[in-house]
Every structure is written in structure tokens, then in C-alpha cells.
Scaffold this motif. Structure first.
Motif, PDB file in Angstrom:
ATOM      1  N   SER A  34      -7.465 -10.525  14.431  1.00 34.59           N
ATOM      2  CA  SER A  34      -5.937 -11.031  14.407  1.00 34.59           C
ATOM      3  C   SER A  34      -5.152  -9.821  14.633  1.00 34.59           C
ATOM      4  O   SER A  34      -5.181  -8.831  13.669  1.00 34.59           O
ATOM      5  N   TYR A  35      -4.459  -9.516  15.665  1.00 35.35           N
ATOM      6  CA  TYR A  35      -3.835  -8.448  15.928  1.00 35.35           C
ATOM      7  C   TYR A  35      -2.483  -8.462  15.055  1.00 35.35           C
ATOM      8  O   TYR A  35      -2.031  -7.304  14.535  1.00 35.35           O
ATOM      9  N   ILE A  36      -1.850  -9.595  14.951  1.00 37.40           N
ATOM     10  CA  ILE A  36      -0.609  -9.494  14.089  1.00 37.40           C
ATOM     11  C   ILE A  36      -1.157  -9.168  12.672  1.00 37.40           C
ATOM     12  O   ILE A  36      -0.355  -8.593  12.093  1.00 37.40           O
ATOM     13  N   LEU A  37      -2.009  -9.820  12.025  1.00 35.16           N
ATOM     14  CA  LEU A  37      -2.702  -9.468  10.711  1.00 35.16           C
ATOM     15  C   LEU A  37      -2.990  -7.969  10.516  1.00 35.16           C
ATOM     16  O   LEU A  37      -2.786  -7.462   9.533  1.00 35.16           O
ATOM     17  N   SER A  38      -3.764  -7.530  11.568  1.00 34.83           N
ATOM     18  CA  SER A  38      -4.028  -6.280  11.501  1.00 34.83           C
ATOM     19  C   SER A  38      -2.825  -5.251  11.624  1.00 34.83           C
ATOM     20  O   SER A  38      -2.918  -4.199  10.910  1.00 34.83           O
ATOM     21  N   GLY A  39      -1.989  -5.539  12.315  1.00 35.44           N
ATOM     22  CA  GLY A  39      -0.727  -4.704  12.316  1.00 35.44           C
ATOM     23  C   GLY A  39      -0.072  -4.773  11.109  1.00 35.44           C
ATOM     24  O   GLY A  39       0.685  -3.843  10.694  1.00 35.44           O
ATOM     25  N   LEU A  40       0.237  -5.990  10.548  1.00 34.85           N
ATOM     26  CA  LEU A  40       0.663  -6.064   9.090  1.00 34.85           C
ATOM     27  C   LEU A  40       0.226  -5.372   8.036  1.00 34.85           C
ATOM     28  O   LEU A  40       0.569  -4.622   7.391  1.00 34.85           O
ATOM     29  N   LEU A  41      -1.102  -5.189   8.149  1.00 32.43           N
ATOM     30  CA  LEU A  41      -2.009  -4.424   7.242  1.00 32.43           C
ATOM     31  C   LEU A  41      -1.464  -2.999   7.436  1.00 32.43           C
ATOM     32  O   LEU A  41      -1.374  -2.244   6.441  1.00 32.43           O
ATOM     33  N   VAL A  42      -1.294  -2.544   8.484  1.00 32.36           N
ATOM     34  CA  VAL A  42      -1.271  -1.020   8.897  1.00 32.36           C
ATOM     35  C   VAL A  42       0.223  -0.717   8.426  1.00 32.36           C
ATOM     36  O   VAL A  42       0.495   0.322   7.897  1.00 32.36           O
ATOM     37  N   VAL A  43       1.210  -1.631   8.778  1.00 37.43           N
ATOM     38  CA  VAL A  43       2.327  -1.385   8.195  1.00 37.43           C
ATOM     39  C   VAL A  43       2.510  -1.409   6.928  1.00 37.43           C
ATOM     40  O   VAL A  43       3.454  -0.798   6.224  1.00 37.43           O
ATOM     41  N   VAL A  44       1.932  -2.343   6.135  1.00 35.14           N
ATOM     42  CA  VAL A  44       1.820  -2.262   4.710  1.00 35.14           C
ATOM     43  C   VAL A  44       1.447  -0.937   4.052  1.00 35.14           C
ATOM     44  O   VAL A  44       1.841  -0.249   3.074  1.00 35.14           O
ATOM     45  N   MET A  45       0.222  -0.459   4.677  1.00 35.90           N
ATOM     46  CA  MET A  45      -0.368   1.016   4.430  1.00 35.90           C
ATOM     47  C   MET A  45       0.667   1.935   4.462  1.00 35.90           C
ATOM     48  O   MET A  45       0.864   2.888   3.592  1.00 35.90           O
ATOM     49  N   LEU A  46       1.469   1.845   5.611  1.00 36.17           N
ATOM     50  CA  LEU A  46       2.454   2.827   5.868  1.00 36.17           C
ATOM     51  C   LEU A  46       3.525   2.885   4.761  1.00 36.17           C
ATOM     52  O   LEU A  46       4.103   3.800   4.261  1.00 36.17           O
ATOM     53  N   LEU A  47       4.026   1.783   4.443  1.00 35.69           N
ATOM     54  CA  LEU A  47       5.059   1.708   3.432  1.00 35.69           C
ATOM     55  C   LEU A  47       4.579   1.961   1.942  1.00 35.69           C
ATOM     56  O   LEU A  47       5.260   2.541   1.142  1.00 35.69           O
ATOM     57  N   VAL A  48       3.396   1.893   1.558  1.00 31.57           N
ATOM     58  CA  VAL A  48       2.979   2.344   0.407  1.00 31.57           C
ATOM     59  C   VAL A  48       2.475   3.804   0.194  1.00 31.57           C
ATOM     60  O   VAL A  48       2.051   4.452  -0.857  1.00 31.57           O
ATOM     61  N   PHE A  49       2.269   4.248   1.607  1.00 33.69           N
ATOM     62  CA  PHE A  49       1.736   5.640   1.672  1.00 33.69           C
ATOM     63  C   PHE A  49       2.667   6.612   0.828  1.00 33.69           C
ATOM     64  O   PHE A  49       2.008   7.556   0.198  1.00 33.69           O
ATOM     65  N   ASP A  50       3.932   6.606   0.968  1.00 25.96           N
ATOM     66  CA  ASP A  50       4.804   7.735   0.423  1.00 25.96           C
ATOM     67  C   ASP A  50       4.550   7.540  -1.200  1.00 25.96           C
ATOM     68  O   ASP A  50       4.419   8.442  -2.074  1.00 25.96           O
ATOM     69  N   ARG A  51       4.747   6.274  -1.670  1.00 31.74           N
ATOM     70  CA  ARG A  51       4.850   5.921  -3.161  1.00 31.74           C
ATOM     71  C   ARG A  51       3.441   6.405  -3.639  1.00 31.74           C
ATOM     72  O   ARG A  51       3.485   6.828  -4.797  1.00 31.74           O
ATOM     73  N   LEU A  52       2.346   6.012  -2.974  1.00 33.14           N
ATOM     74  CA  LEU A  52       0.957   6.545  -3.460  1.00 33.14           C
ATOM     75  C   LEU A  52       0.672   7.811  -3.481  1.00 33.14           C
ATOM     76  O   LEU A  52       0.252   8.325  -4.408  1.00 33.14           O
ATOM     77  N   ILE A  53       1.214   8.717  -2.598  1.00 35.62           N
ATOM     78  CA  ILE A  53       1.125  10.242  -2.521  1.00 35.62           C
ATOM     79  C   ILE A  53       1.884  10.649  -3.968  1.00 35.62           C
ATOM     80  O   ILE A  53       1.325  11.398  -4.526  1.00 35.62           O
ATOM     81  N   ARG A  54       3.035  10.242  -4.173  1.00 34.09           N
ATOM     82  CA  ARG A  54       3.839  10.745  -5.319  1.00 34.09           C
ATOM     83  C   ARG A  54       2.716  10.286  -6.689  1.00 34.09           C
ATOM     84  O   ARG A  54       2.952  11.062  -7.537  1.00 34.09           O
ATOM     85  N   ARG A  55       2.470   9.026  -6.840  1.00 29.38           N
ATOM     86  CA  ARG A  55       1.515   8.719  -8.045  1.00 29.38           C
ATOM     87  C   ARG A  55       0.445   9.592  -8.034  1.00 29.38           C
ATOM     88  O   ARG A  55       0.224  10.003  -9.077  1.00 29.38           O
TER      89      ARG A  55
END
Length: 849
Positions: A424-445
Motif C-alpha cells: 500500500s503506497y499510502i500506508l507505506s508513505g505514512l510509515l515513512v512520515v511517522v519515522m521522520l517525525l520521531v527521528f529527531d526526538r529519538l536521536i535526543r533520547r
């Protein structure tokens, strides 16, 4: 010329000669080839004019047959169906009976040509079509294990080169020594990364098809990698010789550059022409290995001899510490390895012929990877001065976070395929977007966890010094502050010793010092005063090691600091003003050194210390101002109620009660107003000119009642200046001084003028009397603005308060003449300057008089 220098130059010349032996052999082969062509008119060998071809199969003799020992999985032979264990029968209907003949036939066929192999497998014959590719120069697909070893070896090498470049880059911006080694690491990285890119491209995309864009990119990577491989040995040897000899002559640099220039020209020509007669890119393998081995071996031999002869740069020299990574054992091992490789590939030691092509491939790949070991050893002395802890911590954090994200993305796509039966291209894209959103916070943690779990000594030291910075505002004693700071620095950074000099301007301008451990650096205040002019107007740090040194002091000054045991000198500076110097000795731990992280922490601490020193000066200034203000109030009060003034005032009142009761009553009211003003203004630093002139008026009316016509007064304020502020009692003190010491002593009295007028600088209050004058000022060409010996308590108090309040010592001026009298001028700037900056005193409490 010293013996050591002759030996080093001889080593360099010998390396050049050895490196040119194989190129001369190739040149001889090329010359014979030209002669052969000229004799065979009409016959042109190698008609394709192309490079060597390759079928991506390792053939070997087995029981009298030619057998496929290894078939590269993504190669053209594997794609055509060839398998390991197949027995060769014919190539394009031609039989070959030895492995050497078959290899020669494949190589001479030319890249891009399609051929038919006839092989026997399980008693049946199979015809397999194979399209040859270019020979993968300096890649060795001779076994699966060797290929994977090369892939992972170059990947690990590239990773460590990336770390080294990340550590060396900040150092290279401030040090010539570090810049040279950064270039050396970068050139070595070009070879490693380019070869890794070739390995990975073949692993993922397979061998390139001749003539394709992929093929052109692959050739470009080959050329780039060879440039790096040829480049770093010359840089390595030049750096070692230059460091040992304190520079190289132009002729020696040119001599050392001859082999790499020859190889560069040959590589470029073969890349674009395909071959130079019988010389192909693969023909350069042995010459380049011999050249690299000769130069690397010469570098190691130079260091070994330098250690044996005690010629390593001495302490304090700009090259001091640059060869700490070598060591006698490491240099000897590199020398032996380089000599072994050179002798083996030149067949002086017949090792390659005895061990077979696969084992030879292992040896060559090992040699390719180990060739960069001297680069690491030479750079060790530089890299350990960089931010190693920070780079490793960041690398660990990003590797962990990227690994987690990769796992989540792959697992997410797999689950989508599992439950949806399709992507599912839409769900795959949403998964990537979520990963990008949590990337910065995850880096700091993860960074926080890593700093806690893997906290190093330097990070602990940083925390200790940060806590010391936080404690600085609570310390109000200068000596206690300096001792706390130098002790925290010594303990936190593991320094053998440290000494700190800071200049304070309050209560008197002088140097204060504090030390940590009675060991070098041995800097007395006299020695420090000689060194201070070199640091006074600059905030850059001096370091014994050139990688950290940004000052580049005169060699004599650097040697003096080093001889006295100093390793770092950090100026104490803030707001463009130098306050002192922090000098550290070497670290107590053996082989421990300061690095950029230490320097950054020390710079921050020095800036905080400078601010703390400014604050202590301000606190002391305020204390002094409070004392001076209190003294001014007491002086003013004492001047009004001293027996002489009180006696004169009461005598004036008594003498006028009978004949002039109005005058006596006015004198009583003026005297009461003076007492009331003095008490009410006791807590104010500033009053308005109107209020100060009212005080002056009360005082002068009493004096006029006493002197009568012998005292003429002219007191006035320029319109609009009534609300301008003036330090309390300053004008009144000058007026009293003029009456008491000027007019009162002149027979017949005199005239007194008190005038406030605006100027370009602010407000000028001029107190002029026609009294007897001040003998100490007679004959001077201009007014004085400095305290004089004849200053009494009143004048001293006015001068000191003006200096403290406005931060200017020239605001009170005096001039005097025996005929004209004395003029005292008070300049009130339009803005009040304090220790913290400039502000305008626009408000004050009113005084009821």
C-alpha cells in the motif's frame, strides 16, 4: 649536513629508484612491442584495441581437466547457467588444455564480446553463452569468502576513514600540521571509498556491461580509486621526511613525485585508450604495489632510524608528538610487511607462484587494506587531539537510530504485504512520515542514554567544569574564586599542574594568581609579565601540540613555555578585554593529551571567569562607591555643622538680630534648610541641578549675610537644565571650597559665579572665584584633572565619586591664577557609565527643603 639528514635523503632516493624499477620494465616491454609492430607491416595485434576481458569464472586444473572452481554469483557466466564444478571442453569451438591458455584466450577476446562455452556437467555437455566484461582492475572475485572479505574490509576501512575525517576536520581548520594529515587521510579515503563503491556496485548490480552508463561510472570509480592509491604513499613519505628534516628542498620534492606522476599519466592513458601496447590496467598492479611498498617502507624505516638515533622532534618542537602513533615496534612491523610485499610481487621471493591465484588474491587484498595502516599510525598523534568522544558518541547514536528505523520500516513493509497481500503506497508513505517525525526526538533520547551509559572521563570533566561555572556567581572573594577555578580545572582535566593569573581593578589594580599542584609550569609573576604582551590582545589558545595551537607564537616564546612545562595557555577574555591567562601543564596520565573538547570547555570556562572577574570588580566598585558616598554625606554634614561654620553662622545671626532682624531670621531659615537637605539627601547618589543649586543658595545666603558687600554672587542654571542630574553635594562642596579657601582669604572679598550650561558633552557646571588662588596650580598651561597634593577631603571625595559614577577620571578640572582666582569645572556626561555598561539616570526621589 648532519649524518641523520644524509640517511633520510638516501632512504628517499632509494625508494624512488625501487619504485621506478617496474615502470622501467613496462617501458621496455612497450618499446619492444613497438619494434615488433613496425617489423610486421600490415599485421596489427590486439585489433580490438580494448582492455582485457573477463568471464567472472575462476578456472583451475583438476585431475587433468580445467574445472570451474568459482563462478561469481552475479556474473555473466552464472547468468548463462555455468556452475561450480563444470569441466571446460571448448570456447567458441576451440579446445584449450591448460588454465593459462584459457585465461589468455578470455583476456584477448576483448570486453563486450559474446562467446560460447561448452562444458561438461554430470556426463552431459552444456553450451553456455557468456558476454565478457572488462577485467575488474584490482578487484579479486576468486572465491566467495575472498569477495566478502574484501567487501567488509573496505566497508570497515571506509567507516574508520569517515570517523578520522570527522575528527580531523575541526583540527585542520586551525593547524597546518592537522591540515596536512587531513589531506593524507582524505586521499587514502578516496582509494578506500572508491574501491568500496566498485565492490558494492558489482555486488548489487552485477558486473557492468561494456559501453553502458554504468560501465562509464565504474571506470570513473576505478580511475578515482587509483588516484587515491597512488597519491597517499607520496604524501605519507613527504610528510615523514618533511617532519624529520624540518622541510624538504624543491629538488627532493620533485624527485619523490616522479613515480606517482608516471603512474598517473599511465593510468589516465590506459583509462581513455584501453591499453598502451601490451600494457593494460592490470599490468600496473605489480608496479603500483612495489611503489606503494617502497614509499611506505621508506617512511617506516625513516621513523625507525630516527628513534634509534634519537632524532624524533624534541619537546616543544612544532612536530613534537606527531610520531607517537608509530613507535619502534609498529614501524618495524610495517617495514617488514612492506618489504615482504615488494619482494613477493617482484618474484624475488617466489611466493605468489607457489600459493596459487586464490591465495595470491587474499595476499593482495590484505596488502591493499594494510597499506593504509601507516596513514592511521601517522595520523594518530593528530586525531587524539580531536573530539574523539563526541564523534564516537554521535556515530553510535545515529547508527543505533538508523538501525532501528531501518528495522521498523522493513518490518512495517513486510507486515503490510503479509496482511494486505500487496504493498500500500499510502500506508507505506505514512510509515515513512511517522519515522521522520520521531527521528529527531529519538536521536535526543538515545543521545541522552548514550551519554549516561558511556560517559567518558572527558565528559565527567566537562560536567565538573560546568558545575564550577554555575558556582562562580556565588563567590564574592577574588582569591577564593581563582583557587576554586584552577583546582577544578586541574582535577577535571587530569592536569599535572596549572596556574592562573587574573588582573583585578578593584580595590587597586593588580595581578592575583592561584595554582594547582607545585609542579611545572613554573611561571613566576615576573616570567608571566614577560609573556603577557604576547597574549594580551588575542583570545586564541596556545598549545604545545600544533594540532591545537591557534596562536603560532614566536618559536622562542613557544620553546620557553614548553621548557617551563606548559602544555596549554588559555587567555581569560570577555567583551574584547583580556583579564588574564590560564596555563596548564601536561596531563598526569601517561600518554594522555588535551584535545579539542578540553579546549572548548576551557574557553567557555575562561569566558565565564572573565565575566566573574568583571562582576567582582563591579561589586567592589559599588562597595567603594557606597563608602565614598557615605563619606561625602559625612563630609557635607560635618562641613555644615563644624564649629567654625556654626560659629560664623550663629555670630551672623546674633549680630543682625537687633538691627536687621529680617536678615537674622533668613539666616536661621537657611541654616535649617541646609541641615534638612543634608539629612534628606543622605541616601541619594544623584539629585537635580535645581535641588543642588537650592542647597548652594542657602549656603551662600548665610555667607552673604556674614560678608555683606564683600561677597558678590552670580548663580544660575541654563533654562531646560533644571532636571539634569548631578551627584549630591558635589557642586556645594566646590562652592564651599571657593568661599573658604579663596574669597575669605582675600582682603576686600571677591566675586563668586556658579553657572550650569549645556555643552556637546553634556552639562558643564563652572564654579569661579576671584579669591587668592591655589599656588600649586600657578603657571600651569592648562587645567589639571588629576588629584593633587593640596586636595583636601572635599576635593578628593568629589574626584573619586565622579570617577566611580561615570567611569571617567577627567570630569573635575581645576585651574588657578594669582590675579584672576580659581575656576573649578564639573562635567556631567549625558549618560552615566558604569562597570556593566552605560545608562542614563533619569529618575530620583525629590528632596523637600
Amino acid at each position: 649536513m648532519s649524518t641523520f639528514k644524509r640517511i633520510v635523503l638516501l632512504i628517499g632516493a632509494t625508494a624512488v629508484v625501487l619504485a621506478m624499477v617496474e615502470p622501467m620494465r613496462l617501458a621496455y616491454d612497450w618499446w619492444e612491442f613497438r619494434g615488433y609492430i613496425s617489423e610486421m607491416e600490415g599485421l596489427v595485434p590486439m585489433d580490438s584495441g580494448s582492455a582485457e576481458a573477463f568471464d567472472w569464472v575462476v578456472w583451475d586444473d583438476a585431475d587433468g581437466q580445467i574445472e570451474a572452481q568459482f563462478v561469481f554469483p552475479s556474473g555473466p557466466a552464472a547468468a548463462g547457467g555455468m556452475q561450480e564444478g563444470d569441466s571446460f571442453y571448448m570456447l567458441d569451438n576451440i579446445q584449450y588444455f591448460t588454465v593459462e591458455d584459457l585465461r589468455d584466450a578470455v583476456r584477448g577476446a576483448g570486453p563486450g564480446r559474446s562467446t560460447a562455452f561448452l562444458v561438461e556437467r554430470g556426463g552431459a555437455y552444456h553450451e553456455i553463452d557468456v558476454r565478457f566484461t572488462r577485467f575488474p582492475t584490482f578487484l579479486y572475485p576468486r572465491s566467495q569468502r575472498l569477495w566478502q572479505f574484501a567487501l567488509w574490509g573496505f566497508a570497515i576501512g571506509a567507516f574508520f576513514h569517515f570517523l578520522a575525517l570527522s575528527i580531523a576536520a575541526p583540527l585542520a581548520r586551525q593547524s597546518d600540521q592537522a591540515r596536512t594529515e587531513f589531506i593524507l587521510i582524505a586521499v587514502s579515503a578516496v582509494w578506500i571509498v572508491a574501491n568500496l563503491a566498485r565492490l558494492m556496485s558489482v555486488e548489487i548490480l552485477g558486473p557492468p556491461v561494456v559501453g553502458s552508463t554504468y560501465d562509464k561510472v565504474f571506470l570513473g570509480l576505478t580511475l578515482l580509486g587509483l588516484v587515491g592509491w597512488v597519491g597517499f604513499p607520496i604524501l605519507l613519505l613527504s610528510e615523514v621526511m618533511c617532519g624529520m628534516l624540518n622541510g624538504l628542498s624543491a629538488w627532493m620534492r620533485v624527485t619523490l613525485a616522479v613515480p606517482p606522476v608516471v603512474f598517473g599519466l599511465a593510468i589516465g592513458a590506459i583509462t581513455f585508450m584501453g591499453h598502451l601496447g601490451p600494457i593494460t590496467m592490470e599490468s600496473l598492479l605489480v608496479p603500483i604495489l612495489v611503489y606503494a611498498s617502497s614509499y611506505i617502507g621508506a617512511s617506516a624505516l625513516t621513523v625507525v632510524i630516527a628513534i634509534r638515533m634519537g632524532a624524533i622532534p624534541r619537546e616543544g618542537d612544532p612536530k613534537d608528538g606527531a610520531y607517537e602513533g608509530w613507535g619502534l615496534t609498529g614501524s618495524t612491523l610495517i617495514l617488514v610487511a612492506a618489504l615482504g610485499v615488494a619482494l613477493s610481487v617482484q618474484e624475488v621471493v617466489p611466493l605468489l607462484d607457489r600459493i596459487g591465484p586464490v591465495a595470491a588474491g587474499w595476499l593482495i587484498v590484505f596488502a591493499q587494506l594494510l597499506a593504509v595502516a601507516p596513514v592511521t599510525m601517522l595520523s594518530f598523534g593528530t586525531l587524539r587531539h580531536g573530539k574523539i568522544d563526541d564523534v564516537l558518541s554521535r556515530t553510535l547514536v545515529y547508527a543505533t537510530v538508523l538501525g532501528l528505523i531501518f528495522f521498523v520500516v522493513v518490518a512495517g513493509f513486510s507486515l503490510l504485504d503479509e496482511y494486505l497481500g500487496r504493498s500500500s503506497y499510502i500506508l507505506s508513505g505514512l510509515l515513512v512520515v511517522v519515522m521522520l517525525l520521531v527521528f529527531d526526538r529519538l536521536i535526543r533520547r538515545v543521545r541522552g542514554v548514550a551519554d549516561t551509559v558511556f560517559r567518558t572521563e572527558r565528559q565527567r570533566a566537562r560536567q565538573l567544569l560546568i558545575r564550577q561555572q554555575e558556582r562562580m556567581p556565588d563567590v564574592l572573594d577574588a582569591d577564593e574564586l581563582l583557587l576554586d577555578v584552577v583546582s577544578a580545572v586541574g582535577r577535571g582535566l587530569g592536569a599535572r599542574s596549572a596556574i592562573l593569573f587574573v588582573q583585578f581593578s578593584e580595590p587597586d589594580e593588580r595581578w592575583r594568581s592561584a595554582s594547582y599542584h607545585p609542579e611545572p609550569p613554573y611561571l613566576t609573576e615576573r616570567v608571566f609579565q614577560n609573556l603577557w604582551p604576547h597574549f594580551e590582545n588575542d583570545s586564541r589558545v596556545w598549545a604545545r601540540n600544533p594540532e591545537l595551537d591557534t596562536r603560532q607564537l614566536d618559536r622562542e616564546v613557544s620553546l620557553e613555555l614548553a621548557e617551563r612545562g606548559a602544555a596549554l595557555a588559555v587567555p581569560i577574555r570577555a567583551k574584547g578585554i583580556s583579564r588574564g591567562l590560564l596555563v596548564l601543564g601536561t596531563k598526569a596520565a601517561r600518554r594522555a593529551v588535551y584535545n579539542l573538547e578540553d579546549v572548548d570547555v576551557l574557553r567557555a570556562l575562561a569566558a565565564h571567569l572573565a565575566v566573574a572577574a568583571d562582576r567582582l570588580d563591579l561589586v567592589e566598585r559599588e562597595r567603594r562607591l557606597a563608602r565614598e558616598t557615605t563619606e561625602a554625606q559625612l563630609v557635607a554634614l560635618r562641613s555644615q555643622i563644624n564649629p567654625h561654620f556654626l560659629f560664623n553662622a550663629l555670630n551672623t545671626i546674633l549680630s543682625n538680630i537687633a538691627e536687621k532682624p529680617e536678615t537674622a531670621e533668613a539666616a536661621v531659615e537657611n541654616l535649617a534648610a541646609i541641615f534638612r537637605y543634608t539629612l534628606n539627601a543622605g541616601k541619594l547618589a544623584f539629585v537635580s541641578l535645581r535641588e543642588e543649586f537650592e542647597l548652594v543658595g542657602h549656603y551662600l545666603e548665610i555667607e552673604q549675610a556674614r560678608f555683606g558687600d564683600h561677597l558678590e554672587v552670580d548663580a544660575r542654571i541654563e533654562p531646560g537644565l533644571e532636571t539634569a542630574l548631578v551627584p549630591a553635594f558635589c557642586v556645594q562642596t566646590l562652592v564651599e571650597n571657593a568661599v573658604k579657601h579663596g574669597i575669605e582669604r582675600r582682603r576686600g572679598g571677591g566675586r563668586l559665579s556658579v553657572i550650569a550650561a549645556s555643552t556637546a558633552d553634556g552639562v558643564r557646571v563652572r564654579v569661579a572665584d576671584t579669591g587668592v588662588g591655589i599656588p600649586g596650580l600657578f603657571g600651569r598651561p592648562g587645567p589639571t584633572t588629576t588629584p593633587e597634593a593640596f586636595f583636601g577631603i572635599g576635593l578628593k571625595n568629589v574626584h573619586t565619586r565622579m570617577d566611580l559614577l561615570y567611569n571617567r577620571p577627567d570630569l573635575l578640572s581645576l585651574e588657578s591664577d594669582p590675579e584672576a582666582g580659581t575656576v573649578a569645572t564639573l562635567l556631567l556626561p549625558s549618560a552615566v557609565e558604569s562597570g556593566n555598561g552605560v545608562h542614563s539616570p533619569t529618575t530620583h526621589e525629590s528632596i523637600t527643603t
